[in-house]
Design a protein around this motif. Structure first.
Motif, PDB file in Angstrom:
ATOM      1  N   MET A   1       0.783  -1.265   0.161  1.00  0.00           N
ATOM      2  CA  MET A   1       0.131  -0.051  -0.015  1.00  0.00           C
ATOM      3  C   MET A   1       0.880   1.337  -0.099  1.00  0.00           C
ATOM      4  O   MET A   1       1.875   1.167   0.695  1.00  0.00           O
ATOM      5  CB  MET A   1      -1.083  -0.010   1.141  1.00  0.00           C
ATOM      6  N   ARG A   2       0.400   2.408  -0.510  1.00  0.00           N
ATOM      7  CA  ARG A   2       1.051   3.444  -0.594  1.00  0.00           C
ATOM      8  C   ARG A   2       0.413   4.228   0.704  1.00  0.00           C
ATOM      9  O   ARG A   2      -0.710   4.226   1.111  1.00  0.00           O
ATOM     10  CB  ARG A   2       0.740   4.463  -1.835  1.00  0.00           C
ATOM     11  N   PRO A   3       1.318   5.187   1.124  1.00  0.00           N
ATOM     12  CA  PRO A   3       0.971   6.062   2.542  1.00  0.00           C
ATOM     13  C   PRO A   3      -0.046   6.806   2.295  1.00  0.00           C
ATOM     14  O   PRO A   3      -0.865   7.247   3.121  1.00  0.00           O
ATOM     15  CB  PRO A   3       2.209   6.650   2.915  1.00  0.00           C
ATOM     16  N   ASP A   4      -0.270   7.448   0.781  1.00  0.00           N
ATOM     17  CA  ASP A   4      -1.182   8.492   0.567  1.00  0.00           C
ATOM     18  C   ASP A   4      -2.740   7.706   0.110  1.00  0.00           C
ATOM     19  O   ASP A   4      -3.372   8.292  -0.874  1.00  0.00           O
ATOM     20  CB  ASP A   4      -0.928   9.418  -0.564  1.00  0.00           C
ATOM     21  N   VAL A   5      -2.888   6.553   0.497  1.00  0.00           N
ATOM     22  CA  VAL A   5      -3.944   5.724  -0.053  1.00  0.00           C
ATOM     23  C   VAL A   5      -5.224   6.369   0.236  1.00  0.00           C
ATOM     24  O   VAL A   5      -6.417   6.279  -0.459  1.00  0.00           O
ATOM     25  CB  VAL A   5      -3.840   4.107   0.745  1.00  0.00           C
ATOM     26  N   PHE A   6      -5.432   7.249   1.463  1.00  0.00           N
ATOM     27  CA  PHE A   6      -6.614   7.771   1.776  1.00  0.00           C
ATOM     28  C   PHE A   6      -6.848   8.998   0.997  1.00  0.00           C
ATOM     29  O   PHE A   6      -7.985   9.541   1.071  1.00  0.00           O
ATOM     30  CB  PHE A   6      -6.523   8.542   3.255  1.00  0.00           C
ATOM     31  N   ALA A   7      -6.064   9.509  -0.091  1.00  0.00           N
ATOM     32  CA  ALA A   7      -6.575  10.269  -1.144  1.00  0.00           C
ATOM     33  C   ALA A   7      -7.754  10.040  -1.915  1.00  0.00           C
ATOM     34  O   ALA A   7      -8.625  10.765  -2.316  1.00  0.00           O
ATOM     35  CB  ALA A   7      -5.363  10.590  -2.106  1.00  0.00           C
ATOM     36  N   ALA A   8      -8.431   8.702  -2.002  1.00  0.00           N
ATOM     37  CA  ALA A   8      -9.273   8.261  -2.395  1.00  0.00           C
ATOM     38  C   ALA A   8     -10.581   8.786  -1.937  1.00  0.00           C
ATOM     39  O   ALA A   8     -11.547   9.188  -2.377  1.00  0.00           O
ATOM     40  CB  ALA A   8      -9.295   6.805  -2.872  1.00  0.00           C
ATOM     41  N   VAL A   9     -10.292   8.568  -0.437  1.00  0.00           N
ATOM     42  CA  VAL A   9     -11.585   8.880   0.293  1.00  0.00           C
ATOM     43  C   VAL A   9     -11.645  10.433   0.298  1.00  0.00           C
ATOM     44  O   VAL A   9     -12.884  11.181   0.313  1.00  0.00           O
ATOM     45  CB  VAL A   9     -11.425   8.539   1.764  1.00  0.00           C
ATOM     46  N   MET A  10     -10.606  11.201   0.418  1.00  0.00           N
ATOM     47  CA  MET A  10     -10.621  12.712   0.317  1.00  0.00           C
ATOM     48  C   MET A  10     -11.224  13.050  -1.027  1.00  0.00           C
ATOM     49  O   MET A  10     -12.092  14.010  -0.625  1.00  0.00           O
ATOM     50  CB  MET A  10      -9.063  13.157   0.299  1.00  0.00           C
ATOM     51  N   ALA A  11     -10.956  12.652  -1.941  1.00  0.00           N
ATOM     52  CA  ALA A  11     -11.523  13.106  -3.533  1.00  0.00           C
ATOM     53  C   ALA A  11     -13.021  12.887  -3.346  1.00  0.00           C
ATOM     54  O   ALA A  11     -13.915  13.613  -3.830  1.00  0.00           O
ATOM     55  CB  ALA A  11     -10.784  12.410  -4.411  1.00  0.00           C
ATOM     56  N   ALA A  63       2.572  11.976   3.302  1.00  0.00           N
ATOM     57  CA  ALA A  63       1.634  11.402   2.577  1.00  0.00           C
ATOM     58  C   ALA A  63       0.387  10.963   3.538  1.00  0.00           C
ATOM     59  O   ALA A  63      -0.530  10.641   3.277  1.00  0.00           O
ATOM     60  CB  ALA A  63       2.052  10.303   1.772  1.00  0.00           C
ATOM     61  N   LEU A  64       0.897  10.610   4.722  1.00  0.00           N
ATOM     62  CA  LEU A  64       0.017   9.786   5.708  1.00  0.00           C
ATOM     63  C   LEU A  64      -1.073  10.723   6.193  1.00  0.00           C
ATOM     64  O   LEU A  64      -1.852  10.438   6.784  1.00  0.00           O
ATOM     65  CB  LEU A  64       0.738   9.248   6.819  1.00  0.00           C
ATOM     66  N   PHE A  65      -0.819  12.110   5.960  1.00  0.00           N
ATOM     67  CA  PHE A  65      -1.638  13.017   6.507  1.00  0.00           C
ATOM     68  C   PHE A  65      -3.060  12.834   5.588  1.00  0.00           C
ATOM     69  O   PHE A  65      -3.977  13.598   6.063  1.00  0.00           O
ATOM     70  CB  PHE A  65      -1.179  14.416   6.277  1.00  0.00           C
ATOM     71  N   THR A  66      -3.147  12.387   4.478  1.00  0.00           N
ATOM     72  CA  THR A  66      -4.306  11.936   3.996  1.00  0.00           C
ATOM     73  C   THR A  66      -5.072  11.420   4.931  1.00  0.00           C
ATOM     74  O   THR A  66      -6.636  11.461   4.482  1.00  0.00           O
ATOM     75  CB  THR A  66      -3.993  11.006   2.624  1.00  0.00           C
ATOM     76  N   TYR A  67      -4.886  10.647   5.654  1.00  0.00           N
ATOM     77  CA  TYR A  67      -5.917   9.836   6.609  1.00  0.00           C
ATOM     78  C   TYR A  67      -6.599  11.086   7.524  1.00  0.00           C
ATOM     79  O   TYR A  67      -7.654  10.956   7.550  1.00  0.00           O
ATOM     80  CB  TYR A  67      -4.982   9.173   7.766  1.00  0.00           C
ATOM     81  N   VAL A  68      -5.645  12.178   8.004  1.00  0.00           N
ATOM     82  CA  VAL A  68      -6.358  13.240   8.642  1.00  0.00           C
ATOM     83  C   VAL A  68      -7.366  13.928   7.808  1.00  0.00           C
ATOM     84  O   VAL A  68      -8.417  14.046   8.126  1.00  0.00           O
ATOM     85  CB  VAL A  68      -5.170  13.929   9.162  1.00  0.00           C
ATOM     86  N   ALA A  69      -6.808  14.193   6.719  1.00  0.00           N
ATOM     87  CA  ALA A  69      -7.737  15.251   5.680  1.00  0.00           C
ATOM     88  C   ALA A  69      -9.045  14.247   5.259  1.00  0.00           C
ATOM     89  O   ALA A  69      -9.981  14.883   5.240  1.00  0.00           O
ATOM     90  CB  ALA A  69      -6.923  15.410   4.384  1.00  0.00           C
TER      91      ALA A  69
END
Length: 308
Positions: A1-11, A63-69
């Protein structure tokens, strides 16, 4: 997994918010269901992959800040459900408090020139997450901390943007500068606009509220100024679409709608609606691409990378 995986949820979450702004209830509801289901699934997968992440690498920690966002965006969309907002806001704050010192330490290890040589659009995610927390605090009427995180988010944006522009001046041909996350240079300041709008409505009318409104207008102007620049780069350098590109487009739509709320000027609605459809079309393209790639990987028996 990439650390910015939560970008999908952000988008997905921000496109849902933009759809709700324009009364497109069916689209908004479908998207927020995807985001709300995807968030815990990715949390579970991320927890399993945690040991694989090198927490000394700024590319990983930022990149893990995608979780927070992601938590903040989904919480903002579900703000009418106060229990969900408090829960997601608490998750976002806990993630931010955990990642902030780790990220600072990972960056402190490098000299300024080394940071310059690695800076990229994705580093703006720290600013995005911080402004996202400002939105959550404003929705919860915790005005003091909403103001603190809003100011801190803008400061982080200025710091990260300075590093990226320094790198552009030093090595504009670097392929890392033309990845989908380059669009976060616009999204990082657009979310500050949205946070400023939420904060302005939470403040008592007076000089501070007027100052917040003025800065909010300025951040929208900066976000707008980025669009032709990034559009030119995307076309000239053939930047691929990806979740990190969808989020800023949806965020600009919602931030522009917030400008309509602030000013009452109807032409903001037209711009916002146009960017919503652009963001929604980009979301569909990326989502279909991800599904097709997942099917190919399953057929080949290869593990999937759902965040690219």
């Amino acid at each position: 997994m990439r650390p910015d995986v939560f970008a999908a949820v952000m988008a997905t979450g921000i496109v849902s918010i933009a759809a709700a702004d324009h009364g497109l209830g069916v689209i908004s509801e479908i998207l927020i269901v995807f985001a709300a289901v995807g968030l815990p699934v990715l949390m579970f997968l991320g927890a399993k992959a945690w040991r694989e992440f090198d927490m000394r690498d700024p590319d990983v920690t930022l990149a893990l800040f995608t979780y927070v966002a992601a938590c903040a965006v989904v919480g903002a969309r579900l703000a009418d459900h106060r229990i969900a907002l408090w829960a997601l806001g608490g998750m976002a704050l806990q993630g931010w408090l955990s990642l902030a010192p780790i990220s600072a330490r990972s960056m402190w290890r490098h000299r300024w020139t080394r940071l310059r040589d690695r800076a990229r659009g994705g580093w703006e995610l720290a600013a995005v997450a911080t402004s996202g927390l400002a939105i959550v605090f404003a929705e919860l009427d915790v005005v003091f901390w909403a103001f603190i995180f809003w100011v801190l988010g803008i400061c982080l944006y200025l710091a990260m943007t300075s590093l990226v522009l320094w790198r552009v001046r030093h090595d504009a041909a670097s392929p890392e500068l033309v990845q989908p996350d380059v669009w976060i240079l616009m999204g990082g300041i657009a979310i500050a606009t949205l946070a400023g709008d939420h904060l302005h409505h939470a403040l008592i009318p007076g000089p501070i509220a007027d100052g917040v409104r003025a800065v909010t207008i300025a951040t929208w102007i900066v976000a707008t100024a980025w669009i032709p620049v990034l559009g030119y780069v995307a076309v000239r350098r053939s930047v691929a679409l990806g979740w990190p590109a969808v989020f800023p487009l949806g965020m600009y739509s919602s931030a522009t709608y917030a400008m309509f709320v602030e000013t009452g000027w109807r032409w903001f609605v037209t711009i916002s609606l146009a960017f919503f459809w652009i963001a929604f079309a980009a979301w569909l393209i990326v989502a279909v691409g991800e599904l097709l790639r997942f099917q190919r990987l399953r057929a080949a028996g290869t593990p999937s990378d759902p965040a690219k």
